[in-house]
Write a protein that holds these residues in place. Structure first.
Motif, short mmCIF file in Angstrom:
data_model
loop_
_atom_site.label_atom_id
_atom_site.label_comp_id
_atom_site.label_asym_id
_atom_site.label_seq_id
_atom_site.Cartn_x
_atom_site.Cartn_y
_atom_site.Cartn_z
N GLU A 88 0.84 -1.19 0.00
CA GLU A 88 0.00 0.00 0.00
C GLU A 88 0.88 1.24 0.00
N ALA A 89 0.46 2.26 -0.75
CA ALA A 89 1.13 3.55 -0.74
C ALA A 89 0.08 4.63 -0.51
N VAL A 90 0.35 5.53 0.44
CA VAL A 90 -0.60 6.59 0.78
C VAL A 90 0.13 7.92 0.82
N SER A 91 -0.65 8.99 0.81
CA SER A 91 -0.08 10.33 0.89
C SER A 91 -1.01 11.23 1.67
N ARG A 92 -0.43 12.14 2.45
CA ARG A 92 -1.23 13.12 3.18
C ARG A 92 -1.41 14.41 2.40
N THR A 93 -0.76 14.52 1.24
CA THR A 93 -0.91 15.69 0.38
C THR A 93 -1.17 15.23 -1.06
N PRO A 94 -1.89 16.00 -1.85
CA PRO A 94 -2.24 15.55 -3.20
C PRO A 94 -1.06 15.32 -4.12
N LYS A 95 0.05 16.02 -3.92
CA LYS A 95 1.16 15.95 -4.87
C LYS A 95 2.25 14.96 -4.49
N ALA A 96 2.33 14.58 -3.24
CA ALA A 96 3.43 13.70 -2.80
C ALA A 96 3.29 12.30 -3.38
N ARG A 97 4.40 11.72 -3.75
CA ARG A 97 4.41 10.41 -4.39
C ARG A 97 5.54 9.53 -3.84
N LEU A 98 5.33 8.25 -3.96
CA LEU A 98 6.38 7.25 -3.81
C LEU A 98 6.88 6.94 -5.22
N ARG A 99 8.19 6.91 -5.39
CA ARG A 99 8.75 6.67 -6.71
C ARG A 99 9.68 5.46 -6.71
N ARG A 100 9.59 4.70 -7.78
CA ARG A 100 10.49 3.58 -8.00
C ARG A 100 11.62 4.07 -8.88
N VAL A 101 12.87 3.84 -8.46
CA VAL A 101 14.04 4.30 -9.21
C VAL A 101 14.91 3.09 -9.53
N TRP A 102 15.32 2.98 -10.80
CA TRP A 102 16.14 1.85 -11.22
C TRP A 102 17.08 2.28 -12.33
N ALA A 103 18.10 1.48 -12.58
CA ALA A 103 19.06 1.76 -13.65
C ALA A 103 18.67 0.98 -14.90
N GLU A 104 18.83 1.63 -16.03
CA GLU A 104 18.54 0.99 -17.30
C GLU A 104 19.75 1.17 -18.22
N ALA A 105 20.21 0.08 -18.81
CA ALA A 105 21.42 0.11 -19.62
C ALA A 105 21.35 1.20 -20.69
N GLY A 106 22.36 2.05 -20.72
CA GLY A 106 22.45 3.09 -21.72
C GLY A 106 21.59 4.30 -21.47
N GLN A 107 20.78 4.26 -20.41
CA GLN A 107 19.87 5.38 -20.15
C GLN A 107 20.01 5.96 -18.74
N GLY A 108 20.95 5.44 -17.97
CA GLY A 108 21.12 5.93 -16.62
C GLY A 108 19.98 5.52 -15.71
N ALA A 109 19.64 6.40 -14.78
CA ALA A 109 18.58 6.10 -13.82
C ALA A 109 17.22 6.46 -14.41
N ARG A 110 16.26 5.63 -14.17
CA ARG A 110 14.87 5.89 -14.56
C ARG A 110 14.02 5.91 -13.30
N GLU A 111 12.89 6.59 -13.35
CA GLU A 111 11.99 6.59 -12.20
C GLU A 111 10.54 6.58 -12.64
N ARG A 112 9.70 6.03 -11.79
CA ARG A 112 8.27 5.96 -12.07
C ARG A 112 7.50 6.30 -10.80
N ALA A 113 6.60 7.26 -10.90
CA ALA A 113 5.75 7.62 -9.76
C ALA A 113 4.65 6.60 -9.61
N LEU A 114 4.46 6.13 -8.38
CA LEU A 114 3.42 5.15 -8.10
C LEU A 114 2.18 5.84 -7.54
N PRO A 115 1.02 5.34 -7.87
CA PRO A 115 -0.22 5.95 -7.35
C PRO A 115 -0.32 5.78 -5.84
N CYS A 116 -0.79 6.80 -5.18
CA CYS A 116 -0.96 6.79 -3.73
C CYS A 116 -2.41 7.13 -3.38
#
Length: 250
Positions: free
Chosen positions: A205-233
């Motif tokens: 479960e992911a929750v937020s006390r403010t509308p804009k705050a997010r939990l993000r997944r960050v990972w490395a992708e070959a040739g592209q450096g770090a990538r990130e994806r905001a998860l719904p809260c």
């Protein structure tokens, strides 16, 4: 048949020490295994700062729980009593401060081992800032002054974590670089105001006390450096900031 308890950890981007609304702490207590949980505050990372302890007790004595504090800089429990105390808690809530110092003191006193045992028995482990960093294999930290990485966490959760991702200058770029270069493994960027609950290593479960705050997944992708994806809260206090997280990871 023996029932094995779920191993649960919550990463907090706020709580009693930063928020006036109490939404994240109320959410956390609602995930405890008892309707009136025993909640142990562990302020080791702040050097057992008295004002921090008072702040916790003021916030939690008014809630339907049984709060207490584990002080290690003025330890009063012997090894057997310490084990009995920690294994008897429903929630262990770790405060912020210096992650490296926290881990060192815990290991000297055997608290790291006892917290693993408590988690295996169903105690909910949680915390903010250093109190979130400690549970993973690695973390992004300012424990040594400048922002850097620490690969010496407890590893109760796989991967890495970065607290204060959206609120402290340099956090985002420094964490992404550490992941991109392999100094830290893929992990979770916790923005202020977010709560993330993991069950047996997977996001539940992911929750937020403010509308804009997010939990993000960050990972490395070959040739592209770090990538990130905001998860719904799920937005606490009414409304939605996206649907509840499903636990899918990269």
């Amino acid at each position: 048949m023996v029932v094995v308890p779920t191993r649960r950890v919550a990463l907090l981007g706020g709580g009693f020490s930063t928020d006036e609304d109490g939404l994240l702490d109320d959410w956390l207590l609602g995930r405890a295994r008892s309707p009136r949980p025993r909640v142990c505050f562990v302020p080791t990372a702040s050097g057992d700062a008295p004002a921090y302890i008072d702040q916790f007790l003021t916030a939690f004595r008014s809630r339907d729980c049984e709060p207490s504090v584990l002080r290690l800089f003025r330890r009063e429990l012997d090894d057997e009593a310490l084990r009995t105390y920690l294994l008897g808690q429903d929630v262990v809530y770790v405060g912020g401060g210096n992650t490296a110092n926290l881990l060192a003191v815990w290991r000297v006193h055997g608290v790291d081992r006892l917290l693993r045992e408590a988690c295996d028995r169903g105690t909910l482990l949680c915390g903010i800032s250093a109190g979130a960093n400690c549970w993973l294999e690695g973390s992004h930290t300012d424990s040594f002054g400048p922002l850097t990485f620490l690969r010496d966490g407890l590893g109760i959760l796989p991967g890495s974590v970065c607290p204060h991702y959206d609120s402290e200058p340099g956090r985002r770029d420094s964490y992404r670089e550490a992941v991109a270069t392999g100094r830290l493994s893929a992990g979770w960027a916790v923005e202020d105001g977010v709560g993330a609950l993991f069950a047996d290593g997977r996001l539940e479960e992911a929750v937020s006390r403010t509308p804009k705050a997010r939990l993000r997944r960050v990972w490395a992708e070959a040739g592209q450096g770090a990538r990130e994806r905001a998860l719904p809260c799920r937005l606490l206090g009414g409304g939605e900031a996206g649907a509840a997280a499903t636990g899918r990871r990269r």
